[in-house]
Write a protein that holds these residues in place. Sequence first.
Motif, PDB file in Angstrom:
ATOM      1  N   SER A  89       0.827  -1.210   0.000  1.00 31.13           N
ATOM      2  CA  SER A  89       0.000   0.000   0.000  1.00 31.13           C
ATOM      3  C   SER A  89       0.864   1.265   0.000  1.00 31.13           C
ATOM      4  CB  SER A  89      -0.936  -0.013   1.204  1.00 31.13           C
ATOM      5  OG  SER A  89      -0.199  -0.245   2.361  1.00 31.13           O
ATOM      6  N   THR A  90       2.178   1.125   0.260  1.00 34.94           N
ATOM      7  CA  THR A  90       3.054   2.296   0.148  1.00 34.94           C
ATOM      8  C   THR A  90       3.801   2.198  -1.186  1.00 34.94           C
ATOM      9  OG1 THR A  90       4.837   1.183   1.308  1.00 34.94           O
ATOM     10  CG2 THR A  90       3.361   2.504   2.645  1.00 34.94           C
ATOM     11  N   SER A  91       4.668   3.178  -1.488  1.00 37.03           N
ATOM     12  CA  SER A  91       5.286   3.198  -2.817  1.00 37.03           C
ATOM     13  C   SER A  91       6.321   2.076  -2.968  1.00 37.03           C
ATOM     14  CB  SER A  91       5.945   4.549  -3.064  1.00 37.03           C
ATOM     15  OG  SER A  91       7.173   4.612  -2.379  1.00 37.03           O
ATOM     16  N   LEU A  92       6.623   1.787  -4.245  1.00 38.64           N
ATOM     17  CA  LEU A  92       7.565   0.716  -4.581  1.00 38.64           C
ATOM     18  C   LEU A  92       8.920   0.944  -3.905  1.00 38.64           C
ATOM     19  CD1 LEU A  92       7.793  -1.678  -6.862  1.00 38.64           C
ATOM     20  CD2 LEU A  92       9.243  -0.022  -7.966  1.00 38.64           C
ATOM     21  N   ILE A  93       9.412   2.189  -3.983  1.00 37.91           N
ATOM     22  CA  ILE A  93      10.733   2.497  -3.427  1.00 37.91           C
ATOM     23  C   ILE A  93      10.723   2.309  -1.910  1.00 37.91           C
ATOM     24  CG2 ILE A  93      12.330   4.427  -2.961  1.00 37.91           C
ATOM     25  CD1 ILE A  93      12.686   3.339  -5.717  1.00 37.91           C
ATOM     26  N   ARG A  94       9.661   2.767  -1.265  1.00 32.72           N
ATOM     27  CA  ARG A  94       9.589   2.643   0.202  1.00 32.72           C
ATOM     28  C   ARG A  94       9.608   1.164   0.607  1.00 32.72           C
ATOM     29  NH1 ARG A  94       7.952   7.879   1.021  1.00 32.72           N
ATOM     30  NH2 ARG A  94       7.671   8.065   3.272  1.00 32.72           N
ATOM     31  N   THR A  95       8.820   0.346  -0.128  1.00 35.69           N
ATOM     32  CA  THR A  95       8.754  -1.081   0.223  1.00 35.69           C
ATOM     33  C   THR A  95      10.105  -1.752  -0.002  1.00 35.69           C
ATOM     34  OG1 THR A  95       6.484  -1.019  -0.523  1.00 35.69           O
ATOM     35  CG2 THR A  95       7.406  -3.186  -0.126  1.00 35.69           C
ATOM     36  N   LEU A  96      10.739  -1.447  -1.145  1.00 34.10           N
ATOM     37  CA  LEU A  96      12.038  -2.073  -1.429  1.00 34.10           C
ATOM     38  C   LEU A  96      13.097  -1.612  -0.421  1.00 34.10           C
ATOM     39  CD1 LEU A  96      12.157  -2.020  -5.345  1.00 34.10           C
ATOM     40  CD2 LEU A  96      11.833  -3.998  -3.859  1.00 34.10           C
ATOM     41  N   THR A  97      13.008  -0.341  -0.003  1.00 33.53           N
ATOM     42  CA  THR A  97      13.961   0.156   1.003  1.00 33.53           C
ATOM     43  C   THR A  97      13.792  -0.620   2.314  1.00 33.53           C
ATOM     44  OG1 THR A  97      13.696   2.340   0.025  1.00 33.53           O
ATOM     45  CG2 THR A  97      14.814   2.256   2.134  1.00 33.53           C
ATOM     46  N   MET A  98      12.544  -0.836   2.690  1.00 27.92           N
ATOM     47  CA  MET A  98      12.290  -1.593   3.923  1.00 27.92           C
ATOM     48  C   MET A  98      12.783  -3.041   3.788  1.00 27.92           C
ATOM     49  SD  MET A  98      10.822  -0.030   6.490  1.00 27.92           S
ATOM     50  CE  MET A  98      12.248   0.910   6.206  1.00 27.92           C
ATOM     51  N   ALA A  99      12.498  -3.646   2.618  1.00 23.11           N
ATOM     52  CA  ALA A  99      12.928  -5.037   2.409  1.00 23.11           C
ATOM     53  C   ALA A  99      14.458  -5.137   2.464  1.00 23.11           C
ATOM     54  CB  ALA A  99      12.404  -5.546   1.070  1.00 23.11           C
ATOM     55  N   CYS A 100      15.156  -4.139   1.868  1.00 20.70           N
ATOM     56  CA  CYS A 100      16.631  -4.160   1.889  1.00 20.70           C
ATOM     57  C   CYS A 100      17.144  -3.981   3.327  1.00 20.70           C
ATOM     58  CB  CYS A 100      17.194  -3.046   1.006  1.00 20.70           C
ATOM     59  SG  CYS A 100      17.135  -3.463  -0.730  1.00 20.70           S
ATOM     60  N   THR A 101      16.463  -3.126   4.094  1.00 14.83           N
ATOM     61  CA  THR A 101      16.866  -2.964   5.501  1.00 14.83           C
ATOM     62  C   THR A 101      16.732  -4.301   6.233  1.00 14.83           C
ATOM     63  OG1 THR A 101      16.020  -0.710   5.383  1.00 14.83           O
ATOM     64  CG2 THR A 101      16.476  -1.554   7.579  1.00 14.83           C
ATOM     65  N   GLY A 102      15.629  -5.013   5.963  1.00 16.18           N
ATOM     66  CA  GLY A 102      15.435  -6.335   6.569  1.00 16.18           C
ATOM     67  C   GLY A 102      16.508  -7.315   6.115  1.00 16.18           C
ATOM     68  N   LEU A 103      16.824  -7.296   4.820  1.00 13.80           N
ATOM     69  CA  LEU A 103      17.882  -8.187   4.300  1.00 13.80           C
ATOM     70  C   LEU A 103      19.203  -7.893   5.005  1.00 13.80           C
ATOM     71  CD1 LEU A 103      17.204  -8.140   0.435  1.00 13.80           C
ATOM     72  CD2 LEU A 103      16.999 -10.109   1.935  1.00 13.80           C
ATOM     73  N   MET A 104      19.474  -6.590   5.191  1.00 14.37           N
ATOM     74  CA  MET A 104      20.735  -6.171   5.833  1.00 14.37           C
ATOM     75  C   MET A 104      20.791  -6.704   7.272  1.00 14.37           C
ATOM     76  SD  MET A 104      23.178  -4.420   4.598  1.00 14.37           S
ATOM     77  CE  MET A 104      24.407  -5.344   5.471  1.00 14.37           C
ATOM     78  N   LEU A 105      19.673  -6.534   7.997  1.00 16.37           N
ATOM     79  CA  LEU A 105      19.643  -7.032   9.386  1.00 16.37           C
ATOM     80  C   LEU A 105      19.788  -8.553   9.419  1.00 16.37           C
ATOM     81  CD1 LEU A 105      16.745  -4.883  10.952  1.00 16.37           C
ATOM     82  CD2 LEU A 105      19.205  -4.569  11.234  1.00 16.37           C
ATOM     83  N   GLY A 106      19.252  -9.208   8.376  1.00 17.67           N
ATOM     84  CA  GLY A 106      19.324 -10.667   8.311  1.00 17.67           C
ATOM     85  C   GLY A 106      20.729 -11.189   8.047  1.00 17.67           C
ATOM     86  N   MET A 107      21.642 -10.294   7.670  1.00 22.73           N
ATOM     87  CA  MET A 107      23.019 -10.736   7.403  1.00 22.73           C
ATOM     88  C   MET A 107      23.924 -10.580   8.617  1.00 22.73           C
ATOM     89  SD  MET A 107      23.457  -9.407   3.597  1.00 22.73           S
ATOM     90  CE  MET A 107      21.985  -9.429   2.647  1.00 22.73           C
ATOM     91  N   ILE A 108      23.374 -10.066   9.705  1.00 24.15           N
ATOM     92  CA  ILE A 108      24.168  -9.963  10.939  1.00 24.15           C
ATOM     93  C   ILE A 108      24.386 -11.382  11.483  1.00 24.15           C
ATOM     94  CG2 ILE A 108      24.068  -9.184  13.363  1.00 24.15           C
ATOM     95  CD1 ILE A 108      22.583  -6.689  12.315  1.00 24.15           C
ATOM     96  N   GLY A 109      25.592 -11.644  11.974  1.00 23.64           N
ATOM     97  CA  GLY A 109      25.881 -12.968  12.555  1.00 23.64           C
ATOM     98  C   GLY A 109      26.853 -13.755  11.694  1.00 23.64           C
ATOM     99  N   ILE A 110      26.982 -15.035  12.010  1.00 20.10           N
ATOM    100  CA  ILE A 110      27.958 -15.870  11.297  1.00 20.10           C
ATOM    101  C   ILE A 110      27.479 -16.168   9.884  1.00 20.10           C
ATOM    102  CG2 ILE A 110      29.119 -18.118  11.293  1.00 20.10           C
ATOM    103  CD1 ILE A 110      28.807 -18.131  14.352  1.00 20.10           C
ATOM    104  N   ASP A 111      28.370 -15.973   8.893  1.00 18.37           N
ATOM    105  CA  ASP A 111      28.063 -16.334   7.510  1.00 18.37           C
ATOM    106  C   ASP A 111      28.108 -17.859   7.397  1.00 18.37           C
ATOM    107  OD1 ASP A 111      27.845 -16.608   4.790  1.00 18.37           O
ATOM    108  OD2 ASP A 111      29.932 -16.046   4.379  1.00 18.37           O
TER     109      ASP A 111
END
Lengths: 508, 148
Positions: A164-186
Motif C-alpha cells: 500500500s506504500t510506494s515501490l521504493i519505500r517497500t524495497l527500502t524496507m525489504a533491503c533494511t530487513g535483508l541487511m539485518l538478516g546478514m548480521i551474525g555468522i556467515d
Amino acid sequence: MEATFASLLHGFAVALQPDNVWYAFLGCLVGTLVGVLPGIGPLSGISILLPVTFGLNATQAVIMLAGIYYGSQYGGSTTSILMRIPGEASSVMTCIDGHAMARKGRAGAALCIAAVGSWIAGTFGIVVLTVVAPPLANIALRFGPPEYTALLVLGLIFLAYMSSTSLIRTLTMACTGLMLGMIGIDNMTGHFRYSFDLAELGDGIGIVPVAVGLFGLGEILATPSTKVVGEVIAPRLRELLPNRQEWRESALPIARGSVLGFIIGIIPGSAHIISSFLSYALEKRVSKHPEEFGKGAVAGVAGPESANNAASTGAFVPMLALGLPTGPITAVLIGALMIHGVAAGPQLVNEHPDVFWGFVASMYVGNLMLLALNLPLVGLFVTVLRIPYAYLYPLIIMFCIIGVYEVSHSIVDVWIMLIMGVVGYALRKFGFDPAPLVLGLVIAPMFEQSLRQSLIMSNGNYMIFFQRGIALVLIAVSIVLLLLSAVSFVLRKDWRAKLAEAEGGEGG
Amino acid sequence: MIVRADHVAGAAFVAFGLGVFALSGDLPIGGLSMPGSGFMPTLVAGLLVLFGVVLALRAGESAPLADIDWSDAKHAILVILIAGAAIAAYTWAGFIVTMALMVFAFLVIVERRDLIRAAAYSIAATLIAYGVFAKGLNAPLPIGPFGF
C-alpha cells in the motif's frame, strides 16, 4: 486426488486428537481476543505467544499459532462493527458499513454476517489449499538455487508492487530487513559479520524481537491512551440472527469475497488488507444500490470480511508448498516451524505429513470453532473492549518482554526489541510500512545462500537465471512487474494512490 | 527550501548504507564465481544508498517535516524510558519486582492514575502473569535477590 483425500483423513486423525483440538481452541480464542483488542495485531500476538509453544511439538505449535492468525481475522470485525475501531488493519473496510449497521440497531446481524462470511471463506480457502498445495510442493521439488533466487526476487518485487506504500519505500524496507538478516555468522564461510563482539549476535537477529518491537511496542508508542476512546454498542443475543433479506444480500458478496481473497492471499504483500479493500470496491461497483455503501450496506460487511479470511488461508499455500513467506505473519510461522526443527517448503508434505496434514485438517476444525466462539461469546468480547486502554498496554508491554526474553533467555534480544520499537515508531511517522522489513529479515539467509550457490554453480555467470525454464519465467514476471511500476511512475498513475483516495472517500 | 519527510528518510537510509560499507572493510567480497561473506552486504548496502537517494530526490511528494504530528512523542519517550529501565533491571531484580514496578510506573507516571489503585493493579497483574508463565507454562522467569 484419492491420495490427497487419504492424507486429509490422516490429518483429521491427527487434528482431532484431544491435545490438538485443545491447542486449536486456545489459538482461536487468543486470536479472537488479539483481533478484538486495539493496539495488538495478529503479528505481535503470534510473536509474543511464540515462546509459549516451545514446550509443544511442531504440530501443536503450528496449529495453535495458525489459530491465532485466522482467529484474529474473525475478531477484528467485532471492534470494527461495535466501536468503529479496526481491531487490525484488514478490518478497516468493515468499520464503514458494519458500524453503520450497528447504529441502525443491526449490530447483531452485522456480527453474524461477518462470522458466517468468514467461516464460509475460510473453509473455501482450506478446500482449495488442500487440493493445490501438495501438487505445487511436488513442482517445487524441482527447484534448485537459481529457481529459489528467482522466486525470492519475484516475491520481493510482488510485495513491493502490491504494497500500500510506494515501490521504493517497500524495497527500502525489504533491503533494511535483508541487511539485518546478514548480521551474525556467515553460513558459507564462518565469518562473523556486524556482531560488534556480542556473542548473542553470532546467531543473528531473531525474528521475534524485531517483529514484537516493530509491531507490538511500535504500535503502543504511537498510541497514547487519550487517543483510544470508544463507545461500544452492545448487541443483545436475540438480535444476532440476520433477517431473510440480509441473508440474501450477503450470499453473492461472500462468494465473490472468498474467491477474490484466496487469489490475492497467494500473492506476496499485505494480502489480507488489500483483499478487503478490493472486495469493498468490487461490491460497490457491482451493487444496484451503490449509494447505500457507507450507510450500512450488508455487502460492505460480507464481502471484505470474507475476502480477508480467504486471503489469510491463501497465504498458507506458498508458505506450505514453497517455504516462501508472503508476509510477516507467515514469515514468523516459518520461523516457528524452524525453531521446532521443521523446515517449511516442498519437503514438508513428504517428510512431516503429520505436521502438514494435521495443520490443514486443524484449520477445518478451527474455522468451525471460531463460528461457534464468535457469536455466543460476543458479550465477553464487549466486556474486554470496556477495559481502559491505559490499563491494557502496560500488560501488553509486560507480555512483549516475557515473550522475547523466553525465546533464548537473552537480555540482548529484549534490548533489540526496544530499539525496534523506536524504529517502528519512527517508520510510522515517516510513512513506512515495517512489514517488508520483517519479510526481508526472514528470507535473508535463504536469499543469500541461493544467490551465492547459483553463482558458484555457473562459475559467476548471471545467465544461469535465464537458461533454466522455471527461473526464466519467474524472472520474466519480475521484469513485467517492474515495467508496470515504471509506467505508473512515469505516467504518475499509481493504483495505490487511487486506492488510498477511494478509502478516504468511503471513510469520509 | 522546505525540508520534507523524505529528505530526512532518504538521508537516513543513505547514511545507513554508507555505514554498512564502512563496517564491511574486513569482509571479503570475493568474485562472481566465488562470492565471499561481504558480497551480499555490499550489494544490499548499495541498493540502500540508491533507494535513499531516489527517496530524497522524490521528496517533493512527501509532507513537509514540520507537518509530522509529534503530539504522541511525550508518551512515547516516557514509555521507552520506563521500559528501558525495566529491561536493565530485569535479570538482576527478578521478574516480579521489575514488572510490578514497571506497570506501576506506567500507570502513575504516564497515565496519572490513583496511587493505591495503580499499586493494587500492578501487583495483581504481575502475580497473575507470574502464575500463568512460571507455574502454568513452566517458563523460567528471572529470579531476583529475594528469591522471586
